[in-house]
Design an enzyme around this catalytic site. Structure first.
Site, PDB file in Angstrom:
ATOM      1  N   THR A 252       0.847  -1.192   0.000  1.00 34.81           N
ATOM      2  CA  THR A 252       0.000   0.000   0.000  1.00 34.81           C
ATOM      3  C   THR A 252       0.887   1.249   0.000  1.00 34.81           C
ATOM      4  OG1 THR A 252      -0.010   0.172   2.389  1.00 34.81           O
ATOM      5  CG2 THR A 252      -1.755  -1.164   1.397  1.00 34.81           C
ATOM      6  N   PRO A 253       0.339   2.397  -0.458  1.00 34.07           N
ATOM      7  CA  PRO A 253       1.143   3.628  -0.436  1.00 34.07           C
ATOM      8  C   PRO A 253       1.653   3.941   0.974  1.00 34.07           C
ATOM      9  CG  PRO A 253      -0.869   3.966  -1.697  1.00 34.07           C
ATOM     10  CD  PRO A 253      -0.970   2.599  -1.099  1.00 34.07           C
ATOM     11  N   ASP A 323      17.526  17.113 -20.030  1.00 32.34           N
ATOM     12  CA  ASP A 323      17.223  17.324 -18.613  1.00 32.34           C
ATOM     13  C   ASP A 323      17.332  18.818 -18.297  1.00 32.34           C
ATOM     14  OD1 ASP A 323      16.912  16.997 -15.877  1.00 32.34           O
ATOM     15  OD2 ASP A 323      18.980  16.318 -15.548  1.00 32.34           O
TER      16      ASP A 323
HETATM   17  C1  SPV Z   1      19.553  13.068 -11.943  1.00 31.74           C
HETATM   18  O1  SPV Z   1      19.818  11.881 -11.929  1.00 31.74           O
HETATM   19  O2  SPV Z   1      18.671  13.538 -12.651  1.00 31.74           O
HETATM   20  C2  SPV Z   1      20.287  13.984 -11.084  1.00 31.74           C
HETATM   21  C3  SPV Z   1      21.673  13.695 -10.736  1.00 31.74           C
HETATM   22  O3  SPV Z   1      19.740  14.995 -10.754  1.00 31.74           O
HETATM   23  S1  SPV Z   1      22.655  14.456 -11.897  1.00 31.74           S
HETATM   24  O4  SPV Z   1      22.326  13.995 -13.203  1.00 31.74           O
HETATM   25  O5  SPV Z   1      24.023  14.185 -11.529  1.00 31.74           O
HETATM   26  O6  SPV Z   1      22.405  15.912 -11.799  1.00 31.74           O
HETATM   27 MG    MG Z   2      18.075  15.541 -11.858  1.00 27.04          MG
END
Ligand code: SPV
Ligand code: MG
Length: 574
Positions: A252-253, A323
């Site tokens: 469960t959560p 990212d």
């Molecule tokens: C991620 O895994 O997204 C992180 C760690 O934030 S790093 O890529 O080192 O910033």
């Molecule tokens: Mg990150």
């Protein structure tokens, strides 16, 4: 009539399934193995039952069942385990392994048998090995019977000289018990460390080694022949064949959310008196990577990953995106939902900068409700760039503003289980340890539950120096808050070393995605080169392994088991 169930072993061949659970608690036909045994004994009127426990003893507890504890279970074997319950060896006693499942008739036959030493032997044993690839015939405890007596017994017997397989169930008469204890004591006094029959020592001996010894001493060991009606559960394959499910149970959560804090403060209720434990987290970016991460373990050491890291880098990369904090929390939370479906591990989510305080509150509320254990936010200005990029400007937030965001998050969460972890980017932004420590103090005072110190150095020196000062700081503040690191660039230091220097959670932040990319590239290259799929067979797992991993095999097992109204009653598969 008494019974002794031997349930001390670690069940290493059941891999991740027995990492946190003793083998006898695995479910077959919807009921733990040991409960099948207990129910049959009770049906037959055997109520004086003892269990010899060892690995994870606290998980085996039944009213009206006596307990003995083999505290050396990592080092000894079945015969020694049995001797932990020697005070029960004073009547007619059935001794049974806890990893077999059998029909009532098997026990009935054994109860009727006459003799000081009786062992149940399956004459149709070869059938048990058809299609059983993970447990070879060499592992069978084979028996050679001549006339009405067992002559030879043990795994070492050649197949041609085998009359049947010992199933792991035996019976000793009161006189048999007396002789057994006497022979054992004599051997223990004389040759405790020397080879004993086919075992390296008495300590490591199987029950079959003792039977062989008794036979050689002129005692009559009686074979009680059966034809099937039992099954041994030694591997995942055995479990599946018996009607057990091989993918992990659900959680469960509420229960999942508290797992991280529980592991960090293993069993200790106040944060002042922590008992630290190394926790390894690995990145997962989708369902299958989470399954691989959760099921990978070093079986002998019971080491596996303790948590999953939902990385912004790999979660966005898995979708072919950079990212740079544009994918948004909803995408991250969708990925989390996918992962929660397939693993019991606690989840630590990468919350990037957390956005503005309102956005962060939203993330905290949603993540906490899903059963996530912790969110990490980094003290950079929105929109951040990945910290490992050497060209991007890495601009840190003002400490007071970041502290405000922490306070908003702590205010938003509903439970005390959920954790907010502040990630300090001073080293990433080219600043020194003093800036990092100043920020640590501000964030701790704002109520953060842990600190992640990040670095893109090729060496661990920066984070180690921070760790030393962090210890002093937390002592001064009289608060213990776990320290976390992400050794991606300083990757030669071991997690054990980092742990010894004060880190509690070590995050392998991108390794499953990066290794998958390499494997996929190699696969594409080889197929193009050779023009056929077999060129990449050595790189690929089998389709049936995929079926097992994603629970397709369990669906088929459940369809079979639930067909019968007698769920919970094991029946051998014909
Ligand atoms: C991620 O895994 O997204 C992180 C760690 O934030 S790093 O890529 O080192 O910033
Ligand atoms: Mg990150």
């Amino acid at each position: 009539m008494k019974a002794i169930i031997i349930a001390a072993g670690m069940g290493t061949r059941l891999l991740h399934l027995t990492k946190d659970m003793p083998k006898c608690k695995l479910k077959v036909h919807g009921k733990p193995l040991i409960e099948h045994t207990l129910d049959i004994f009770k049906e037959l009127g055997i109520t004086d039952i003892s269990v010899v426990k060892g690995f994870l003893k606290e998980q085996i507890s039944y009213p009206d069942v006596k307990s003995y504890y083999n505290d050396q279970y990592q080092d000894n074997n079945i015969l020694t385990s049995l001797m932990y319950a020697r005070e029960e060896l004073n009547d007619e006693v059935i001794v049974v392994y806890s990893d077999i499942i059998f029909q009532k008739s098997v026990v009935e036959k054994l109860m009727e048998a006459q003799g000081n030493f009786c062992a149940v032997v399956d004459s149709e044993w070869r059938k048990n090995y058809l299609g059983r690839t993970l447990h070879p015939v060499s592992q069978a405890e084979k028996v050679l019977v001549e006339g009405q007596a067992i002559r030879r017994i043990g795994k070492h017997l050649p197949e041609e000289e085998t009359s049947g397989e010992f199933i792991g169930m035996a019976k000793f008469s009161p006189e048999g018990c007396r002789i057994l204890k006497q022979v054992y004591d004599e051997l223990l006094a004389r040759t405790p460390e020397q080879r004993f029959q086919h075992a390296p020592s008495l300590k490591k001996a199987y029950l079959t080694d003792m039977f062989q010894e008794l036979v050689e001493r002129g005692h009559h060991a009686v074979p009680v022949f059966i034809r099937g009606g039992w099954q041994e559960i030694d591997t995942l394959e055995d479990l599946k064949r018996a009607g057990g499910e091989i993918t992990s149970a659900r959680i469960t959560p509420e229960n999942r959310r508290r797992l991280l804090r529980q592991s960090l403060y293993a069993g200790v209720s106040t944060e002042r008196t922590t008992e630290r434990k190394i926790l390894r987290a690995i990145e997962a970016h989708n369902g299958i990577s989470a399954i691989v991460a959760s099921t990978s373990i070093l079986p002998d050491k019971k080491i596996g990953f303790d948590a999953l890291w939902i990385s912004s880098l790999t979660e966005s990369a898995a979708k072919g995106q950079p990212d740079i904090e544009v994918m948004g929390f909803d995408s991250r939370l969708r990925t989390v939902s996918e992962i929660l479906e397939v693993t019991n591990l606690p989840i630590i989510i990468d919350g990037d900068t957390g956005g503005d305080p309102n956005a962060f509150e939203y993330l905290v509320r949603r993540a906490e409700a899903l059963g996530v254990s912790a969110v990490v936010i980094e003290d950079k200005v929105y929109p951040k760039r990945n910290s490992l990029d050497l060209e991007s400007a890495q601009i840190q937030e003002k400490p007071e503003l970041f502290a405000q965001k922490i306070r908003r998050g702590k205010h938003a969460q509903l439970t005390s289980d959920f954790m907010i972890i502040a990630r300090i980017e001073s080293f990433i932004a080219g600043k020194g340890v003093d800036d990092a420590l100043f920020r640590a103090k501000v964030y701790l005072e704002a109520g953060v539950d842990g600190i992640l110190i990040h670095s893109k150095s090729a060496y661990p020196d920066e984070v180690l120096s921070f760790a030393r000062h962090y210890r002093t700081l937390t002592e001064q503040l009289e608060m213990q808050r776990p320290l976390i690191c992400v050794p991606t660039t300083y990757h030669d230091v071991t997690d054990e070393e980092l742990y010894r220097e004060g880190f509690s959670i070590i995050i392998y932040a991108n390794h499953l995605l990066r290794s998958a990319v390499n494997a996929m590239k190699k696969t594409c290259e080889l197929i193009l080169q050779h023009g056929k799929g077999s060129a990449v067979s050595p790189l690929c797992c089998s389709v049936s392994e995929v079926f097992d991993l994603v629970g397709f095999s369990d669906i088929k097992t459940k369809e079979r088991v639930f067909q019968s109204p007698e769920v919970g009653k094991w029946a051998p598969k014909i």
